[in-house]
Design a protein around this motif. Structure first.
Motif, PDB file in Angstrom:
ATOM      1  N   ASP A 265       0.936  -1.353  -0.095  1.00 35.82           N
ATOM      2  CA  ASP A 265       0.007   0.036  -0.063  1.00 35.82           C
ATOM      3  C   ASP A 265       0.982   1.235  -0.036  1.00 35.82           C
ATOM      4  O   ASP A 265       2.058   1.053   0.453  1.00 35.82           O
ATOM      5  N   SER A 266       0.377   2.360  -0.632  1.00 34.48           N
ATOM      6  CA  SER A 266       1.058   3.620  -0.614  1.00 34.48           C
ATOM      7  C   SER A 266       1.355   4.085   1.047  1.00 34.48           C
ATOM      8  O   SER A 266       0.253   3.639   1.887  1.00 34.48           O
TER       9      SER A 266
ATOM     10  N   LYS B 289       7.587   1.753   2.019  1.00 35.07           N
ATOM     11  CA  LYS B 289       8.562   1.024   1.051  1.00 35.07           C
ATOM     12  C   LYS B 289       9.808   1.890   0.665  1.00 35.07           C
ATOM     13  O   LYS B 289      10.888   1.355   0.724  1.00 35.07           O
TER      14      LYS B 289
ATOM     15  N   SER C 155      11.145   4.335   2.203  1.00 32.12           N
ATOM     16  CA  SER C 155      11.923   4.348   3.491  1.00 32.12           C
ATOM     17  C   SER C 155      12.678   3.243   3.708  1.00 32.12           C
ATOM     18  O   SER C 155      14.137   3.449   4.083  1.00 32.12           O
TER      19      SER C 155
ATOM     20  N   PHE D 254      17.199   8.262   6.949  1.00 29.35           N
ATOM     21  CA  PHE D 254      15.614   8.298   6.978  1.00 29.35           C
ATOM     22  C   PHE D 254      15.428   9.758   6.962  1.00 29.35           C
ATOM     23  O   PHE D 254      16.063  10.457   7.566  1.00 29.35           O
ATOM     24  N   ASP D 255      14.387  10.076   5.711  1.00 20.98           N
ATOM     25  CA  ASP D 255      14.085  11.453   5.663  1.00 20.98           C
ATOM     26  C   ASP D 255      12.485  11.473   5.838  1.00 20.98           C
ATOM     27  O   ASP D 255      11.806  10.966   4.945  1.00 20.98           O
ATOM     28  N   GLU D 256      12.132  12.214   6.766  1.00 17.68           N
ATOM     29  CA  GLU D 256      10.601  12.326   7.157  1.00 17.68           C
ATOM     30  C   GLU D 256       9.795  12.617   6.201  1.00 17.68           C
ATOM     31  O   GLU D 256       8.694  12.590   5.905  1.00 17.68           O
TER      32      GLU D 256
ATOM     33  N   ARG E 131      10.742  12.921   2.447  1.00 14.77           N
ATOM     34  CA  ARG E 131      10.938  12.457   1.219  1.00 14.77           C
ATOM     35  C   ARG E 131       9.691  12.502   0.123  1.00 14.77           C
ATOM     36  O   ARG E 131       8.515  12.179   0.767  1.00 14.77           O
TER      37      ARG E 131
ATOM     38  N   ASN F 219       6.182  -2.774   8.907  1.00  9.46           N
ATOM     39  CA  ASN F 219       6.987  -1.591   8.986  1.00  9.46           C
ATOM     40  C   ASN F 219       6.431  -0.714  10.185  1.00  9.46           C
ATOM     41  O   ASN F 219       5.275  -0.790  10.690  1.00  9.46           O
TER      42      ASN F 219
ATOM     43  N   ASP G  75       8.564   1.441  15.356  1.00  3.03           N
ATOM     44  CA  ASP G  75       8.849   2.086  16.292  1.00  3.03           C
ATOM     45  C   ASP G  75       7.831   3.375  17.033  1.00  3.03           C
ATOM     46  O   ASP G  75       7.800   3.487  18.189  1.00  3.03           O
ATOM     47  N   LEU G  76       6.803   3.241  16.279  1.00  5.08           N
ATOM     48  CA  LEU G  76       5.588   4.106  16.671  1.00  5.08           C
ATOM     49  C   LEU G  76       4.948   3.031  17.765  1.00  5.08           C
ATOM     50  O   LEU G  76       4.304   3.834  18.586  1.00  5.08           O
TER      51      LEU G  76
ATOM     52  N   SER H 195      11.674  -1.225  11.388  1.00  6.39           N
ATOM     53  CA  SER H 195      11.345   0.345  11.393  1.00  6.39           C
ATOM     54  C   SER H 195      12.377   0.899  10.404  1.00  6.39           C
ATOM     55  O   SER H 195      13.570   0.918  10.639  1.00  6.39           O
ATOM     56  N   ALA H 196      12.009   1.587   9.438  1.00  2.00           N
ATOM     57  CA  ALA H 196      13.045   2.284   8.424  1.00  2.00           C
ATOM     58  C   ALA H 196      13.445   3.533   9.178  1.00  2.00           C
ATOM     59  O   ALA H 196      14.407   4.132   8.931  1.00  2.00           O
TER      60      ALA H 196
HETATM   61  P1  GDP Z   1       5.800   4.454   0.634  1.00  2.00           P
HETATM   62  O1  GDP Z   1       4.904   5.170  -0.040  1.00  2.00           O
HETATM   63  O2  GDP Z   1       5.381   2.893   0.995  1.00  2.00           O
HETATM   64  O3  GDP Z   1       7.027   4.364  -0.271  1.00  2.00           O
HETATM   65  O4  GDP Z   1       6.042   5.160   2.030  1.00  2.00           O
HETATM   66  P2  GDP Z   1       6.946   6.282   2.379  1.00  2.00           P
HETATM   67  O5  GDP Z   1       8.559   5.572   2.437  1.00  2.00           O
HETATM   68  O6  GDP Z   1       7.149   7.483   1.372  1.00  2.00           O
HETATM   69  O7  GDP Z   1       6.774   6.624   3.621  1.00  2.00           O
HETATM   70  C1  GDP Z   1       5.322   7.125   4.211  1.00  2.00           C
HETATM   71  C2  GDP Z   1       5.358   7.830   5.238  1.00  2.00           C
HETATM   72  O8  GDP Z   1       5.735   7.163   6.346  1.00  2.00           O
HETATM   73  C3  GDP Z   1       6.506   8.943   5.503  1.00  2.00           C
HETATM   74  O9  GDP Z   1       6.054  10.188   5.883  1.00  2.00           O
HETATM   75  C4  GDP Z   1       7.493   8.124   6.129  1.00  2.00           C
HETATM   76  O10 GDP Z   1       8.410   9.484   6.719  1.00  2.00           O
HETATM   77  C5  GDP Z   1       6.890   7.584   6.945  1.00  2.00           C
HETATM   78  N1  GDP Z   1       7.729   6.199   7.450  1.00  2.00           N
HETATM   79  C6  GDP Z   1       8.088   5.544   6.769  1.00  2.00           C
HETATM   80  N2  GDP Z   1       8.693   4.525   7.325  1.00  2.00           N
HETATM   81  C7  GDP Z   1       8.703   4.747   8.668  1.00  2.00           C
HETATM   82  C8  GDP Z   1       8.862   4.460   9.828  1.00  2.00           C
HETATM   83  O11 GDP Z   1       9.471   2.995  10.040  1.00  2.00           O
HETATM   84  N3  GDP Z   1       8.694   4.714  11.222  1.00  2.00           N
HETATM   85  C9  GDP Z   1       7.726   5.866  11.075  1.00  2.00           C
HETATM   86  N4  GDP Z   1       7.393   6.365  12.317  1.00  2.00           N
HETATM   87  N5  GDP Z   1       7.476   6.577   9.768  1.00  2.00           N
HETATM   88  C10 GDP Z   1       7.896   6.041   8.794  1.00  2.00           C
END
Ligand code: GDP
Length: 176
Positions: A11-12, A16, A18, A28-30, A32, A120, A123-124, A154-155
């Motif tokens: 799912d989006s 993934k 991250s 890790f970039d909150e 991105r 994934n 950490d939450l 946890s990414a």
């Molecule tokens: P994708 O659409 O599956 O590729 O997801 P992204 O990697 O773009 O992440 C979606 C959101 O979840 C972003 O705001 C990330 O910062 C957050 N996120 C991704 N992995 C983690 C994680 O391990 N822990 C937390 N707390 N947030 C995460």
């Protein structure tokens, strides 16, 4: 050096991209930007269980949005491994992950493809136990029944991420 093709599905917003960035760049970039269509990255590892074996992962990170779903077969068709990600705080994302498992089994079969299910954002739950909506045991049992590798990760903190790729690498190596 062996080259393995790996596709990320799920799912989006489950994390993934991250996970891939944690694995490839160890960061890790909150904030991105989300993936459009698919992104390609590669990373090389040595297998911990076979230190003489080097594996280059060619990673296709697909966008989870429904409108890109029709592109997915292009990426999983000749993949060696699929990493299907869900978010442990979003039960709907596990349902979505399960539909990817079905699709892969129907279209590719699991003889040729190593499939790993990964929960994934653990950490939450470390911060607040009530955030967890998918029990580890439930997802693990499902994975076992389906013959999938299973991890929680946890990414954000990096917990579990390198173990996912080590285990996938090992399993694909054994199949070669
Ligand atoms: P994708 O659409 O599956 O590729 O997801 P992204 O990697 O773009 O992440 C979606 C959101 O979840 C972003 O705001 C990330 O910062 C957050 N996120 C991704 N992995 C983690 C994680 O391990 N822990 C937390 N707390 N947030 C995460």
């Amino acid at each position: 050096m062996l080259q393995f093709k790996l596709v990320l599905l799920g799912d989006s917003s489950v994390g993934k991209s991250s996970i891939v960035h944690r694995f490839v760049k160890d960061s890790f970039d909150e904030f991105r930007e989300s993936t459009i269509g698919a992104a390609f990255l590669s990373q090389t590892i040595k297998l911990e269980k076979h230190p003489d074996v080097t594996i280059k992962f060619e990673i296709w990170d697909t966008a989870g949005q429904e409108r890109y779903k029709s592109l997915a077969p292009m990426y999983y068709r000749n993949a060696n491994a699929a990493l299907i990600v869900y978010d442990v705080t979003q039960p709907g994302s596990l349902v979505k992950a399960q539909s990817w498992v079905e699709e892969l089994k129907n279209k590719v079969g699991d003889q040729d493809l190593v499939i790993c299910l990964a929960g994934n954002k653990v950490d939450l739950c470390d911060e607040d136990a009530t955030a967890r909506e998918v029990e580890r045991e439930d997802a693990q049992l499902y994975a076992k029944e389906q013959g999938l590798l299973f991890y929680e990760a946890s990414a954000k903190t990096g917990a579990g991420v390198s173990a996912i790729f080590q285990e996938i690498g090992e399993k694909v190596y054994q199949k070669k």
